[in-house]
Scaffold this motif. Structure first.
Motif: not given
Length: 443
Positions: A205-214
């Protein structure tokens, strides 16, 4: 784990015994000078994983840590799976060089500086996803870190390196840059209903998917009309403060930013958390365990709206309604454009699979071990819809020995049945194209 199952064990569980057993140097592993397949300018080197027999001389089925193949000319590459290592970078390299470890990944990314080691050629099949079908059709990327401590390990350097690597691989192998194809290990489905409880939850849950997909050029922003039935979860990582529990270690995790948004059975914070029927076959409520992905949806994942009341939105989730809190004035979800999957008219429900294998009759008559898929516990019911629709390659790669010593060994059996990928819940699944319609999301 058996060599036939190719089930990736948690690295942390095998570290103590594995490091002292038969570690192979690159020379012993049969390494030659290989140029790693990385984008130009990315710090990247070649550190080969073990490909070595571990049993008696005549036991060709006991070996590690991957299978040779001829991808994508044989089985295509259609998915990229992100993991965390659960041990440090150097230990990960040693484990993957130990054939007794029975696991590997194509790449490993270091936390401190984003340096990348390629350990398995992309043409070959790494033992990484815990699902043989996904193994044969995916590239696995391990990231140094611990899921329960993710924010401490998932550095800006790691995000940038992993994103550059994924963009490179996706362009080379025509992998769509969406969350039905760029998966966390937590998004990989089981191969059977009984295997659900054994699936992994990294990168957590602490992998920032929003950041990564951006960073991939696919930010979680509005891409469809406000009335669209399809939404992207876009909860801000920093503001989305959540408290989960590491139930494997019986430890409460501190309140912190997260990609995960809790799902409830009713539009109330007092209502039980959603219960994934694959994880909770007894019908018990969902939990706030970090590993209980059925009770939460991740930022950048998409879902189809089933209902709305003030402050809450219901989505279709594992064949049922699940509610997430969407207070006025916040942007927990964003309207999206795209395709959804619905049962064809007249179908009361459609089975969901964790693999897209050929039918039994599609194997040669003299092939002794035809492997077919069996439905998971999830179904898509009439009136429901789920994001997805991308074609999933249908086939099974048979590779039981290290040296192709059995009939049909290292053969890809291509299936004639067409399957499509759906975001059935937190994990993806596959449905037969003949059972569903793939249509643009309604506005």
């Amino acid at each position: 784990m058996t060599s036939k199952q190719r089930i990736r064990l948690a690295l942390a569980l095998t570290t103590a015994g594995a490091l002292g057993v038969g570690l192979l140097s690159p020379a012993v592993a049969g390494a030659d000078t290989v140029r790693p397949d990385c984008p130009r300018g990315l710090s990247c080197d070649w550190v080969p994983a073990a490909y070595h027999q571990t049993g008696e001389p005549d036991d060709k089925e006991s070996y590690g840590n991957y299978d040779t193949a001829d991808r994508p000319r044989g089985n295509s590459i259609k998915f990229i799976v992100l993991h965390d290592t659960e041990v440090d970078y150097d230990t990960t390299l040693k484990l993957f060089q130990n054939p007794a470890h029975q696991a590997s990944a194509h790449y490993v990314v270091r936390s401190s500086d984003g340096h990348v080691a390629q350990m398995v050629k992309n043409k070959d099949v790494a033992w990484q996803a815990g699902n043989w079908y996904l193994n044969t059709h995916s590239i696995g990327i391990e990231q140094e870190g611990f899921a329960a401590e993710g924010a401490k390990w998932y550095t800006p350097e790691m995000y940038r390196s992993t994103a550059r690597l994924v963009r490179h691989l996706a362009a080379k192998y025509d992998v769509p840059l969406d969350r039905q194809h760029i998966l966390g290990h937590d998004g990989v489905p089981p191969t059977s209903a009984a295997g659900t409880k054994n699936m992994h939850w990294d990168p957590g849950p602490y992998w920032d998917w929003n950041r990564f997909m951006a960073l991939l050029g696919r930010p979680s922003v509005q891409s469809g009309p406000r009335s669209s039935e399809l939404v992207t979860v876009s909860a801000d990582f920093t503001k989305n403060q959540q408290k989960f529990r590491d139930c494997e270690k019986n430890v409460d995790l501190p309140l912190q930013g997260s990609s995960a948004v809790p799902l409830h059975t009713e539009p109330s914070e007092d209502a039980p958390l959603f219960s994934d029927p694959g994880l909770h076959p007894d019908g018990a409520p969902g939990t706030n365990c970090a590993a209980d992905w059925g009770s939460k949806i991740s930022a950048s994942q998409q879902a189809v709206v089933a209902d709305r009341v003030p402050g809450w939105t219901a989505i279709w989730w594992y064949g049922e309604k699940a509610w997430l809190r969407t207070p006025a004035g916040t942007r927990v979800t964003s309207p999206a454009s795209g395709h959804v999957v619905r049962p064809r008219p007249g179908r009361a429900e459609v089975p969901v699979y964790g693999v897209a294998y050929p039918e039994q009759g599609e194997y040669p008559a003299d092939f002794v071990k035809p492997t077919v898929g069996t439905p998971l516990v999830y179904t898509i019911k009439a009136g429901q819809a789920f994001p997805g629709g991308g074609e999933a390659p249908a086939g099974y790669y048979y590779a039981p020995t290290i040296d192709a010593s059995k009939p049909y060994d290292h053969t890809y059996f291509r299936g004639g049945q067409k399957y499509v990928t759906v975001q059935i819940g937190h994990r993806v699944g596959f449905v037969k194209a003949s059972d569903v319609d793939v249509v643009p999301a309604r506005s």
